[in-house]
Motif scaffolding. Structure first.
Motif, PDB file in Angstrom:
ATOM      1  N   ASP A  87       0.861  -1.197   0.000  1.00  0.00           N
ATOM      2  CA  ASP A  87       0.000   0.000   0.000  1.00  0.00           C
ATOM      3  C   ASP A  87       0.890   1.238   0.000  1.00  0.00           C
ATOM      4  O   ASP A  87       1.534   1.549   0.998  1.00  0.00           O
ATOM      5  N   TYR A 147       1.096   6.961   0.178  1.00  0.00           N
ATOM      6  CA  TYR A 147       1.878   8.188   0.416  1.00  0.00           C
ATOM      7  C   TYR A 147       3.179   8.217  -0.365  1.00  0.00           C
ATOM      8  O   TYR A 147       4.080   8.975  -0.023  1.00  0.00           O
ATOM      9  N   THR A 178      -3.157   6.131  -4.566  1.00  0.00           N
ATOM     10  CA  THR A 178      -4.402   6.899  -4.473  1.00  0.00           C
ATOM     11  C   THR A 178      -4.250   8.334  -4.967  1.00  0.00           C
ATOM     12  O   THR A 178      -3.144   8.883  -4.960  1.00  0.00           O
ATOM     13  N   SER A 183      -6.112  10.499  -3.345  1.00  0.00           N
ATOM     14  CA  SER A 183      -6.692  11.178  -2.183  1.00  0.00           C
ATOM     15  C   SER A 183      -5.696  12.031  -1.415  1.00  0.00           C
ATOM     16  O   SER A 183      -6.086  12.963  -0.720  1.00  0.00           O
ATOM     17  N   LYS A 184      -4.424  11.714  -1.488  1.00  0.00           N
ATOM     18  CA  LYS A 184      -3.473  12.357  -0.594  1.00  0.00           C
ATOM     19  C   LYS A 184      -2.703  13.448  -1.354  1.00  0.00           C
ATOM     20  O   LYS A 184      -3.127  14.582  -1.385  1.00  0.00           O
TER      21      LYS A 184
HETATM   22  C1  LIG Z   1      -5.521   7.181   3.037  1.00  0.00           C
HETATM   23  C2  LIG Z   1      -4.999   5.805   2.884  1.00  0.00           C
HETATM   24  C3  LIG Z   1      -5.443   4.941   1.873  1.00  0.00           C
HETATM   25  C4  LIG Z   1      -6.449   5.240   0.856  1.00  0.00           C
HETATM   26  O1  LIG Z   1      -7.386   6.023   0.853  1.00  0.00           O
HETATM   27  P1  LIG Z   1      -8.393   6.184  -0.365  1.00  0.00           P
HETATM   28  O2  LIG Z   1      -8.914   7.545  -0.133  1.00  0.00           O
HETATM   29  O3  LIG Z   1      -9.408   5.111  -0.228  1.00  0.00           O
HETATM   30  O4  LIG Z   1      -7.609   6.049  -1.625  1.00  0.00           O
HETATM   31  C5  LIG Z   1      -4.893   3.696   1.755  1.00  0.00           C
HETATM   32  N1  LIG Z   1      -3.940   3.291   2.583  1.00  0.00           N
HETATM   33  C6  LIG Z   1      -3.459   4.072   3.548  1.00  0.00           C
HETATM   34  C7  LIG Z   1      -2.365   3.561   4.394  1.00  0.00           C
HETATM   35  C8  LIG Z   1      -3.990   5.333   3.741  1.00  0.00           C
HETATM   36  O5  LIG Z   1      -3.543   6.087   4.744  1.00  0.00           O
END
Ligand SMILES: *Cc1c(COP(=O)(O)O)cnc(C)c1O
Length: 367
Positions: A196, A199, A226, A228-229
């Motif tokens: 995963d 980040y 992602t 999202s970050k």
């Molecule tokens: C934020 C996060 C995600 C993913 O978030 P999505 O918004 O669903 O893409 C995945 N893994 C970790 C470790 C995260 O902190």
């Protein structure tokens, strides 16, 4: 049957699930305490907002909203394939990378199988494992990070999935290229390794890991990422994974045909081209990380060195009362007692003025 018994119809894993607790929304705190000018440093979101290119692309696409999205995500996959030098057949798009974690659980787990992950690792791993009724093997952390030696030893004949977050959330700990590559190479081929990398954009160049290069030799590897970050599109819900075409094909079978909405797909594609916004995001993050850690030092606090866009600070006492006191001052951070870190708060890096305000309020709460 009465109302109380109706929930007993759910499968056993779901009956015992404790739902994911997200960072408190700004609007909720406004409602509860009547505060204004609230800052939220609680969900590792991008304090600079989305890329202006993404916003323009969304605006442009609005008239098409009556149409279903392109369920194959053709153009976004083309863009990702080009940028990261992978084949389109290796890409899976998810409604956030969380959905991909869930697709993995649905496709690979049953109640008689084991899943290995670390203590203090991302909360979604235990959730998807339990919902599938599979058995979680939680390996004690080493200095708050993943203990890969212990994790390798924890793998059993029944282990089907291993989850690794690199950097990990909420600790920010980072594994090295060498140790990670050796770990994945030593896993039985019957174990799907989920790396995963939510980040990865924040990891500095020197420490960066070329995990994509490993896809050629590890058919059991899935790398999740992602928008999202770093890309500031958390509200749209879009993430992706790279894997062997065979694993991508499996994930594709269990996903909903239109799991990504059209605006998310279009915004992600535009965001990928905005190097300026990404650069500003990373520069703000480095400066903010320095600002926060210098602030902690001045307050005599320790923290876990973090490779992400957040940092876990050790208050050396129960953190919940401080979390509550900060809320009353209009500052939302993240308690991490559910990660077995009751003395820590996780702070997402904000803008320089948000960080400054947080440090000021934290100092007030501690004295
Ligand atoms: C934020 C996060 C995600 C993913 O978030 P999505 O918004 O669903 O893409 C995945 N893994 C970790 C470790 C995260 O902190």
């Amino acid at each position: 049957m009465n109302n109380r018994d109706i929930s007993l119809l759910a499968v056993a894993g779901v009956q015992q699930l404790i739902p994911y607790k997200a960072g408190k929304p700004i609007e909720e705190l406004e409602r509860e305490l009547g505060l204004t000018q609230i800052i939220k440093l609680a969900s590792n979101e991008n304090p600079l907002g989305p890329s202006p290119k993404a916003l323009a692309a969304i605006q442009h696409a609005l008239p098409e909203l009556a149409l279903y999205p392109d369920g194959s995500g053709f153009h976004l996959k083309q863009a990702l394939a080009k940028k990261f030098a992978v084949d389109v057949s290796q890409i899976t798009l998810g409604n956030g990378s969380n959905e991909i974690l869930e697709l993995i659980a649905r496709a690979f787990l049953t109640p008689n199988l084991d899943v290995v992950f670390s203590q203090h690792a991302f909360a979604v791993y235990p959730l998807v494992t339990q919902a599938a009724g599979a058995h979680a093997i939680v390996v004690p952390a080493l200095h708050y990070g993943h203990d890969l030696t212990a994790m390798a030893q924890a793998v059993t004949a029944k282990t089907r999935v291993v989850f690794i977050a690199n950097p990990n959330n909420p600790t920010g700990t980072l594994l090295t290229q060498t140790e990670l590559e050796a770990f994945i190479g030593a896993l039985p081929e019957t174990v799907v390794c989920v790396l995963d990398e939510a980040y990865f954009e924040f990891v500095n160049q020197m420490a960066a890991i070329n995990s994509i290069d490993w896809l050629a030799k590890f058919p059991n590897l899935i790398i999740t990422r992602t928008f999202s970050k770093a890309y500031g599109l958390a509200g749209l819900r879009i993430g992706y994974s790279f894997s062997s075409p065979e694993l991508a094909d499996i994930l594709n079978r269990v996903r909903q045909p239109f799991n990504n909405n059209s605006l998310a797909i279009i915004a992600a594609q535009a965001a990928l081209t905005d190097e300026v916004h990404l650069h500003q995001t990373l520069a703000n993050n480095s400066a903010g990380m320095l600002q926060l850690t210098e602030g902690f030092q001045a307050l005599n606090l320790e923290w876990i060195p973090s490779a992400g866009n957040f940092v876990a600070v050790d208050l050396k006492r129960e953190a919940l009362p401080i979390y509550d006191a900060l809320l009353r001052k209009g500052v939302i951070v993240r308690p991490v007692a559910n990660y077995e870190m009751p003395n820590f708060l996780r702070i997402s890096i904000g803008t320089l003025s948000e960080n400054q305000r947080f440090l000021h309020m934290l100092s007030d709460c501690l004295h």
